[in-house]
Design a protein around this motif. Sequence first.
Motif, mmCIF file in Angstrom:
data_model
loop_
_atom_site.group_PDB
_atom_site.id
_atom_site.type_symbol
_atom_site.label_atom_id
_atom_site.label_comp_id
_atom_site.label_asym_id
_atom_site.label_seq_id
_atom_site.Cartn_x
_atom_site.Cartn_y
_atom_site.Cartn_z
ATOM 1 N N ARG A 258 31.436 48.961 -24.489
ATOM 2 C CA ARG A 258 31.689 48.070 -24.232
ATOM 3 C C ARG A 258 33.270 47.231 -25.345
ATOM 4 N NH1 ARG A 258 27.128 44.876 -22.780
ATOM 5 N NH2 ARG A 258 24.732 46.186 -23.699
ATOM 6 N N PRO A 262 36.251 47.501 -20.385
ATOM 7 C CA PRO A 262 36.884 46.391 -20.004
ATOM 8 C C PRO A 262 38.410 46.341 -20.830
ATOM 9 C CG PRO A 262 34.634 46.028 -21.356
ATOM 10 C CD PRO A 262 35.290 47.419 -21.909
ATOM 11 N N ALA A 266 41.029 46.502 -17.618
ATOM 12 C CA ALA A 266 41.761 45.279 -17.062
ATOM 13 C C ALA A 266 43.633 45.981 -17.183
ATOM 14 C CB ALA A 266 41.561 44.707 -18.419
ATOM 15 N N SER A 273 38.616 40.349 -11.239
ATOM 16 C CA SER A 273 37.294 40.967 -12.489
ATOM 17 C C SER A 273 37.347 41.862 -12.656
ATOM 18 C CB SER A 273 36.227 40.978 -9.979
ATOM 19 O OG SER A 273 36.813 42.016 -10.198
ATOM 20 N N THR A 275 37.734 43.251 -15.669
ATOM 21 C CA THR A 275 37.052 43.050 -16.944
ATOM 22 C C THR A 275 35.920 42.829 -16.985
ATOM 23 O OG1 THR A 275 39.041 41.710 -18.659
ATOM 24 C CG2 THR A 275 36.605 41.647 -19.461
ATOM 25 N N THR A 276 35.003 42.331 -15.405
ATOM 26 C CA THR A 276 33.351 41.881 -15.737
ATOM 27 C C THR A 276 33.254 43.903 -15.063
ATOM 28 O OG1 THR A 276 33.784 40.118 -14.804
ATOM 29 C CG2 THR A 276 31.704 41.181 -14.120
ATOM 30 N N ILE A 277 34.067 44.226 -14.598
ATOM 31 C CA ILE A 277 33.653 45.518 -14.025
ATOM 32 C C ILE A 277 33.377 46.322 -15.025
ATOM 33 C CG2 ILE A 277 34.397 47.569 -12.514
ATOM 34 C CD1 ILE A 277 35.399 45.816 -10.687
ATOM 35 N N SER A 279 32.430 46.008 -18.013
ATOM 36 C CA SER A 279 31.427 45.193 -18.681
ATOM 37 C C SER A 279 30.176 45.469 -18.208
ATOM 38 C CB SER A 279 31.515 43.825 -19.109
ATOM 39 O OG SER A 279 32.336 42.583 -20.256
ATOM 40 N N ALA A 280 30.435 45.212 -17.346
ATOM 41 C CA ALA A 280 28.642 45.771 -16.400
ATOM 42 C C ALA A 280 29.104 47.372 -16.076
ATOM 43 C CB ALA A 280 28.589 45.361 -14.547
ATOM 44 N N SER A 283 27.115 48.464 -19.684
ATOM 45 C CA SER A 283 26.137 47.918 -20.778
ATOM 46 C C SER A 283 25.080 48.728 -19.446
ATOM 47 C CB SER A 283 25.689 46.862 -19.615
ATOM 48 O OG SER A 283 25.662 46.658 -18.343
#
Length: 306
Positions: A258, A262, A266, A273, A275-277, A279-280, A283
């Motif tokens: 985590r 990100p 980035a 997107s 950072t979103t990728i 983070s996903a 997880s």
Amino acid sequence: MSLALFAEQLLNGVQFGVMLFLMSAGLTLVFGVMGLINLAHGSLYMVGGFLCAAVAAYTGSFVLGLMAALTGAAAAGVLVEMLVIRRLYHRDHLDQVLATFALILIFSEGTRWIFGSFPLFLDVPEILSGPVSLPLGIQYPAYRLMIIVAGLAVALGLYLLITRTRLGIRIRAGESDREMIAALGVDIAWLYTVVFALGAALAGFAGALVGAIQSVQIGMGEPVLILAFVVIVIGGIGSVKGALIGALLVGLTDTMGRFLLPQFFATFMENASATTIGSALASMLIYILMAGVLIFKPQGLFGGTS
């Protein structure tokens, strides 16, 4: 990214892993010795958190809160084992899952009735409220460092209990052949009660320690229980050593994933997107780790050892 920040995140991963170990050690003992799938283990974690917060608020002593969490969770474990769990040992796993899921609902509503629906907040003890200066210029919270030390001390205590005491010999024998130790005169019902109480106390202790980092609320144990199952699958069912190694692997993988992914996405992707990728994907890392371990070690890293 500075070296001090990277080292701080490593310590956060170790602290998270130690907390998962406290949760998963009792779970793996119960499953290894009793062959019981206990979905209500997370409820005992919640009970420990609520008892610690309530007693600490009433007395002003965090130590008394910890003692209340340990004894209260252990007592709840004894009652549950004697009244409910004892009737499930010779039933199939589906019956165990259904019964212990019902216990989750009972614990949740009972806790709501006693403590209310609102979260409780537990203050960090004043002596542990500040940072500790570590090498490389790291300023790390004293309370989180205490969790690491306490968890490692519990791991050492469990190792000595299982390898150097008569009770530990019986626990290991119960994992291997419970019918034989019963035939040799060991009170298997008493052994099961002790193991279940020990697992409940460890879960309550974990809930109490984490309660000072996050709020204590209804249902706080279920997300941690899922991670505890991941830990014992990776480490090997019935192995305390496996629970410790698996918990540290999960804690470090989740925390560093985590933190790093990100930033990585980035840096190399310029769209919004990225950072979103990252983070996903972060997880998912612990489940990818679990799948990778099971491919090469279907019994877990230390399956079949204590």
